[in-house]
Design a protein around this motif. Structure first.
Motif, PDB file in Angstrom:
ATOM      1  N   THR A 291      12.185  12.314   9.806  1.00  0.00           N
ATOM      2  CA  THR A 291      10.831  12.821   9.573  1.00  0.00           C
ATOM      3  C   THR A 291      10.058  11.821   8.731  1.00  0.00           C
ATOM      4  N   ARG A 292       8.868  11.454   9.182  1.00  0.00           N
ATOM      5  CA  ARG A 292       7.999  10.545   8.435  1.00  0.00           C
ATOM      6  C   ARG A 292       6.612  11.184   8.319  1.00  0.00           C
ATOM      7  N   VAL A 293       6.203  11.480   7.094  1.00  0.00           N
ATOM      8  CA  VAL A 293       4.841  11.963   6.869  1.00  0.00           C
ATOM      9  C   VAL A 293       3.944  10.743   6.735  1.00  0.00           C
ATOM     10  N   LEU A 294       3.031  10.585   7.666  1.00  0.00           N
ATOM     11  CA  LEU A 294       2.221   9.366   7.747  1.00  0.00           C
ATOM     12  C   LEU A 294       0.906   9.477   6.980  1.00  0.00           C
ATOM     13  N   GLY A 295       0.588  10.675   6.544  1.00  0.00           N
ATOM     14  CA  GLY A 295      -0.634  10.858   5.768  1.00  0.00           C
ATOM     15  C   GLY A 295      -0.974  12.331   5.651  1.00  0.00           C
ATOM     16  N   GLY A 296      -1.845  12.634   4.684  1.00  0.00           N
ATOM     17  CA  GLY A 296      -2.301  14.006   4.572  1.00  0.00           C
ATOM     18  C   GLY A 296      -2.519  14.440   3.144  1.00  0.00           C
TER      19      GLY A 296
END
Length: 383
Positions: A291-296
């Motif tokens: 899982t990679r959170v790329l922004g937010g």
């Protein structure tokens, strides 16, 4: 939990890792997956053989392993005379299960907590469900988190594991990571989810983009996404059939962004089959290898990439603001890939456009989200 950015909190597995290791010697029977569901779509439940078969057909058509038979399958509920071992008179359980098996679908059963708990009914019901070939139980309306109830959850989970049943707790308190010890406790509600769109205006794009940074940090959440009657916020009306105030792509993105190994699709077969976006949910994974959170940022937007085997899925959602995001694909390993994307059509929330493009780890693309909109993609390796 501490992190340098909100997204790093989502990537953390701290809550689960604070729990003891798996207590089930052989957990190979625990199979995550997508499920059809016969309750959310209508103003009232239709508990009859044709309806159940229709939803089994939906699961089969979409290559989902499960169908959840919801309340009233055993008739009267939350009453002393309720019998969770016998189907209602209008249902033929043997016929239902044989039909499902022929379609390569397994069934889950809904239960009211008081009917489960009364005289320890689950002790006699669970072995019967195992004999029937039931995959799991959805237990509802606990609505407490005192010590007695917490202990009761554990009894249910342990007994269900004994009979190879997965468990989905509804009307539940938020998870505490026990899924590491008992992975058959595969998901639970404890969230203001999609069903509130039936009777509330609280399921907004701002709410949906807040959940990953708040409730989801505790673990799996049975939000039941998939509303395909998408409308603009100003056009939304409570009632039946149930609408959702976002774009079709925002709804698709929930299946990537929200965490639930047992992912229950909420809408009716006639609203998804042959409709834009149904192909994205075909054979959809529900557990991930990376899982990679790329922004937010909470309440504003979120973009996440998740890997299942060699394939990557990307989901993005925004709040009420129209937004353009840059997607850098530097999380990919070296090689050549095909990116298939589903994108919003501005001011037409039930429409989308599909495209394919060649990409690599050095690629960066701009994606545009409508108000209350979203974007999804599947990235596959070019063999």
């Amino acid at each position: 939990m501490l992190a340098g950015s909100p997204g790093k909190l989502i990537e953390s597995e701290l809550i689960q890792n604070l729990n003891p290791p798996c207590a089930i010697k052989d957990a190979s029977w625990i199979k995550p997956g997508m499920s059809a569901w016969d309750n959310w779509w209508s103003g009232d439940v239709k508990m009859d053989m044709p309806t159940i078969k229709k939803y089994i057909d939906l699961a089969s058509a979409q290559h989902w392993p499960y169908m959840l038979i919801d309340w009233q399958w055993y008739g009267a509920f939350n009453k002393p005379e309720a019998d969770i071992t016998k189907p209602a008179p209008q249902l033929n359980m043997a016929e239902i299960l044989a039909y499902a098996k022929a379609k390569k679908v397994k069934c889950w059963l809904w239960l009211y907590s008081s009917d489960v708990n009364r005289n320890d009914n689950f002790e006699k019901a669970f072995p019967i469900y195992q004999q029937w070939g039931i995959a799991g139980v959805k237990i509802d309306f606990m609505d407490r988190d005192d010590q007695q109830m917490v202990n009761w959850y554990r009894r249910i989970i342990e007994t269900a594991a004994k009979y190879h049943l997965m468990v989905d707790f509804h009307g539940a308190f938020k998870p505490d990571g026990i899924i590491r010890t008992y992975p058959n406790m595969i998901t639970r509600e404890g969230v203001l989810g999609e069903e509130y769109s039936k009777f509330s205006t609280r399921i907004t794009a701002g709410h949906n983009t807040t959940l990953p940074f708040t409730r989801m940090l505790a673990g799996q959440m049975d939000y039941t996404p998939g509303g395909f009657l998408n409308v603009k916020k100003g056009e939304f009306k409570e009632g039946s059939p149930t609408q959702v105030m976002n774009s079709r792509c925002a709804e698709l993105a929930k299946f990537v962004i929200y965490e639930s190994p047992f992912m229950v699709y909420c809408d009716a077969p006639e609203h998804i089959l042959g409709k834009p976006g149904a192909d994205f949910l075909n054979d959809m994974p529900t557990v991930w290898d990376d899982t990679r959170v790329l922004g937010g940022y909470p309440g504003e937007y979120i973009i996440i990439a998740k890997r299942s085997g060699k394939d990557w899925y990307v989901g993005a959602m925004t709040n009420d603001a129209e937004r353009t995001l840059q997607l850098k694909l530097d999380f990919l390993s070296p090689g050549k890939y095909t990116l298939s994307s589903w994108a919003d059509v501005l001011s037409s929330p039930q429409s989308l456009t599909r495209s394919k493009t060649a990409v690599s780890a050095s690629s960066a693309i701009n994606i545009h989200l409508d108000t209350s909109g979203g974007w999804v993609a599947k990235i596959t390796v070019n063999e």
